[in-house]
Scaffold this active site. Sequence first.
Site, PDB file in Angstrom:
ATOM      1  N   ARG A 278      47.590  35.492  29.878  1.00  0.00           N
ATOM      2  CA  ARG A 278      46.900  36.622  30.446  1.00  0.00           C
ATOM      3  C   ARG A 278      47.644  37.898  30.300  1.00  0.00           C
ATOM      4  O   ARG A 278      48.802  38.026  30.661  1.00  0.00           O
ATOM      5  CB  ARG A 278      46.779  36.278  32.065  1.00  0.00           C
TER       6      ARG A 278
ATOM      7  N   ARG B 216      45.716  53.101  43.917  1.00  0.00           N
ATOM      8  CA  ARG B 216      46.967  53.205  44.054  1.00  0.00           C
ATOM      9  C   ARG B 216      47.829  54.399  44.660  1.00  0.00           C
ATOM     10  O   ARG B 216      47.355  55.572  44.585  1.00  0.00           O
ATOM     11  CB  ARG B 216      47.765  52.792  42.565  1.00  0.00           C
TER      12      ARG B 216
ATOM     13  N   LYS C 296      36.112  38.868  38.023  1.00  0.00           N
ATOM     14  CA  LYS C 296      37.042  38.599  39.091  1.00  0.00           C
ATOM     15  C   LYS C 296      36.649  39.113  40.379  1.00  0.00           C
ATOM     16  O   LYS C 296      35.901  40.065  40.533  1.00  0.00           O
ATOM     17  CB  LYS C 296      38.324  39.700  38.702  1.00  0.00           C
TER      18      LYS C 296
ATOM     19  N   THR D 242      46.363  33.464  41.988  1.00  0.00           N
ATOM     20  CA  THR D 242      47.260  34.207  42.723  1.00  0.00           C
ATOM     21  C   THR D 242      47.916  33.338  43.794  1.00  0.00           C
ATOM     22  O   THR D 242      47.388  32.740  44.566  1.00  0.00           O
ATOM     23  CB  THR D 242      46.590  35.570  43.291  1.00  0.00           C
TER      24      THR D 242
HETATM   25  P1  PGA Z   1      45.140  40.940  40.028  1.00  0.00           P
HETATM   26  O1  PGA Z   1      43.929  40.156  40.131  1.00  0.00           O
HETATM   27  O2  PGA Z   1      46.409  40.217  39.835  1.00  0.00           O
HETATM   28  O3  PGA Z   1      44.856  41.640  38.722  1.00  0.00           O
HETATM   29  O4  PGA Z   1      45.391  41.933  41.108  1.00  0.00           O
HETATM   30  C1  PGA Z   1      44.209  38.635  40.997  1.00  0.00           C
HETATM   31  C2  PGA Z   1      43.944  38.905  42.156  1.00  0.00           C
HETATM   32  O5  PGA Z   1      43.627  39.663  42.911  1.00  0.00           O
HETATM   33  O6  PGA Z   1      43.996  37.987  42.830  1.00  0.00           O
HETATM   34 MN    MN Z   2      43.048  41.714  41.918  1.00  0.00          MN
END
Ligand code: PGA
Ligand code: MN
Length: 485
Positions: free
Chosen positions: A36, A77, A228, A286
């Site tokens: 990834r 951010r 996502k 995650t």
């Molecule tokens: P990220 O997405 O790692 O790009 O934040 C995955 C998540 O939010 O679990």
């Molecule tokens: Mn995320």
Amino acid sequence: MNFHHRNVKIVATMGPASEDEATLRALIAAGVDVVRLNFSHGTHEQHAAVLRRVREISHRLGKAVAVLQDLQGPKIRVGQLPTEPLSLKADETVILYPEDASPPKEADTKAIPVDFPDLPRVAHPGGRILLDDGHLELHTLTVDKPWVRAKVVLGGELRSHKGINFPGTPLDIPGFTAKDERDLAFGLKQGVDAVAVSFVRSAADVARVRQAIAQMAPERTDLPIIAKLERPEALQNLHEIIHAADGVMVARGDLGVELPPQRVPIAQKEIITMANHHAKLVITATQMLDSMIHAPRPTRAEASDVANAVFDGTDAVMLSGETAVGDYPVEAVKMMDAIVQEAEGHFTQWGHLAEMETSATRDDARSLTRAARELAHERDVAAIAVFTQTGRTAILMSKARPRVPIFAFTPEESTYRRLSMYWGVIPQQVPFANTVETMLRHVEAALRATTPIEPGQQVVVISGFPVGAMRPPNFALLHTVGEAG
Ligand code: PGA
Ligand code: MN
């Protein structure tokens, strides 16, 4: 099956801890199936170099590896802080402001620039603001445009560019940003194998990206799009999103900030079940082995989490910080491999098999893959072999969750690579086979290269007939190894 075979695939996020040639090779040798590239970080040059390295290593090891481009999406951010870190203490007052606006005049109040011009419109008195994945929490007191005055509820050390969430506030910002568009154009040119879209809210967010691909690279409209799921709206629109996308990611990091953490395990089960029901890819992501960022061993809770994702029926499990910035990237992959394999040894007892939807996909391919599974189990065969151009037959075979490995033969390099994301599939790139005899030779060669074959062992082979006519599968053969013509 008596060779080392894992059904659930491993996704590893690249970063400073994993991008060098030697580590990358060790990661892939240890079992990484999908790499990834996280476009929230890194330059195009860095990503291009990693992609080139992955292709080389994959070729050398003779192992299919897919490259997944993860677009940043509309993530808000913290801007550049004048001093790092900024220490926030409970009960003190801070002022947030859009980084393009003028900073507050009060010299004695801590000021936090934010890369979001609409901040004063979105913030409202009483609303919660979460910083750095929810590690820090603020409550909005007053909005005095462009300054948002807030009280620190959970203090801590804040650094530049950490994420900000406004839980429960629908944000009226485009899901596909100008940066995403530039990054996607780059990814298409580099030949990534799939693209992940962040902070999807509805099917329209997926359609938008599909449209952009059609405009930028009409020959790549079949590029798999993975939505996502990290916003509460996405769960409300789960069914339409699953229909629109080729796959979904249970993005537990942001989801667990937007929703209370106790909702995440339930959402995970709902998402995996619905994705499998619709024959779509599902990745669970995650914090799976989060403590391994700094320790050589995971917590017992993390081991249970990985095993339970396997039992929930996920296609793949993902490592983020563990491989991107961790001290033990290769150990994390080995540990994940070991936990998954142990769980899979008990899958028939504890695993959940979601039935594929019967209405939407009632066609020859679906029926044939289900029949192949029954035949494979009834005759206790060594493997199922699938001949496929687009990969669809292999995906349906995977979603039938047979108890034996699925060898997927294809002449198409893009199909070969992308099939490495799917549960149980061992992709094989072979020259186009236009007779049954050629097909069987491919099958036997692949089997013998992988596992010691015992006399009388059988394989179920499925393909389209007439062979070579490139039609959807309608042909199943119970072949005894060694009896090829
Ligand atoms: P990220 O997405 O790692 O790009 O934040 C995955 C998540 O939010 O679990
Ligand atoms: Mn995320």
